[in-house]
Each structure stands twice: as structure tokens, then as C-alpha cells.
Design an enzyme around this catalytic site. Sequence first.
Site, mmCIF file in Angstrom:
data_model
loop_
_atom_site.group_PDB
_atom_site.id
_atom_site.type_symbol
_atom_site.label_atom_id
_atom_site.label_comp_id
_atom_site.label_asym_id
_atom_site.label_seq_id
_atom_site.Cartn_x
_atom_site.Cartn_y
_atom_site.Cartn_z
ATOM 1 N N HIS A 1 0.843 -1.193 0.000
ATOM 2 C CA HIS A 1 0.000 0.000 0.000
ATOM 3 C C HIS A 1 0.877 1.241 0.000
ATOM 4 O O HIS A 1 2.031 1.211 0.446
ATOM 5 C CB HIS A 1 -0.905 0.010 1.233
ATOM 6 C CG HIS A 1 -2.041 -0.963 1.143
ATOM 7 N ND1 HIS A 1 -3.145 -0.874 1.947
ATOM 8 C CD2 HIS A 1 -2.237 -2.044 0.354
ATOM 9 C CE1 HIS A 1 -3.985 -1.859 1.654
ATOM 10 N NE2 HIS A 1 -3.447 -2.586 0.698
ATOM 11 N N GLU B 1 0.813 4.043 1.750
ATOM 12 C CA GLU B 1 1.244 4.560 3.050
ATOM 13 C C GLU B 1 2.414 3.746 3.609
ATOM 14 O O GLU B 1 3.377 4.311 4.115
ATOM 15 C CB GLU B 1 0.070 4.538 4.049
ATOM 16 C CG GLU B 1 -1.103 5.380 3.626
ATOM 17 C CD GLU B 1 -2.128 4.631 2.774
ATOM 18 O OE1 GLU B 1 -3.234 5.168 2.602
ATOM 19 O OE2 GLU B 1 -1.846 3.513 2.282
ATOM 20 N N CYS C 1 -6.253 2.323 4.964
ATOM 21 C CA CYS C 1 -7.098 1.161 5.248
ATOM 22 C C CYS C 1 -7.175 0.882 6.744
ATOM 23 O O CYS C 1 -6.215 1.045 7.477
ATOM 24 C CB CYS C 1 -6.607 -0.069 4.485
ATOM 25 S SG CYS C 1 -4.970 -0.663 4.969
ATOM 26 N N CYS D 1 -2.929 -0.109 7.254
ATOM 27 C CA CYS D 1 -2.150 1.132 7.202
ATOM 28 C C CYS D 1 -2.494 2.096 8.338
ATOM 29 O O CYS D 1 -1.609 2.769 8.861
ATOM 30 C CB CYS D 1 -2.325 1.803 5.847
ATOM 31 S SG CYS D 1 -1.563 0.852 4.520
#
Length: 149
Positions: free
Chosen positions: A52, A54, A78, A88
Site C-alpha cells: 500500500h 502509506e 485502510c 495502514c
Amino acid sequence: MNTDGRWLREAIEHSRLCLPSLAAYSVGAIVVSAQGIELARGYSRETAATAHAEEAALTRVQSKDLDGATLYSSLEPCGVRTSRPVPCARLIAETAISRVVFALREPPTLAPGGGAALLRAAGVEVVEVQELSDAVRAVNAHLFGDVRR
């Protein structure tokens, strides 16, 4: 344009580097120090198929630099994740980042979302800049089936 808008637009532009996927959103993230200096950036699937934005950005920055920092993400971080054990929002909450700014709340299309609530519960200030949400939807038109301009 204010500082949040400028950095968030930059994160949205960065999300355009993502290869489209029918199983994941295209997201860009930028970490900015309390002094307004970019510390790191990342985008979804940049380093691995399940990475992801982040977490890609967070892996590039030293934890000592995060005191009072802001993380700009095109999409709400998320709150639930099936591809890895820690979502995240939790990864961010475990740092000294004090603010998270995003443009679009995670739609329940792929996962139930909830990252903003997790961050707030951890004492992180959360700012949603809805006027930039259409730009995020446009980057992710392959999932939404529409493009609002």
C-alpha cells in the site's frame, strides 16, 4: 491553494504511477515533516503486488523524523486488510505522525474501510478534503466504473 491542498494534490498525482488493478485502489501517499519538508512518498504496488502507498512511504523515513509530521494519502488509509496482518491506519498510529489528510473515504467496494476512525481513536488528527475526491475517483475509474470531473 493552502498547504494541505497542495500536498494532497501531489499525492493524487503520485497515485497515477500505480498500475491499475481490479483488486486494489491506486493510491499515492506523501509524508511531510512538521517543518513542511517532504520526507518520503510511495504509491500502491510500487514495491510489491500487495504494498500500500502509506506503508511504502513509511518504510522510507526514519521514525525520529515523524514527530508532528503529516501523512497525505489520496485515499483514506485502510482500517482492514486481508493481504497483510497490519492495516495502514495502525501502521500510521504506531508512529509519531500527528495528522493524516486524505481526499476520499475508502468505499466498501473492496474492504470495509474504517481507517479514519482507527486513527482518531489513536489520537491522530484526521482531515478529509472532499473537494479533491473526484480526482481520486478519476484515477480509480477502473474500479468505480465512472469518472467525475
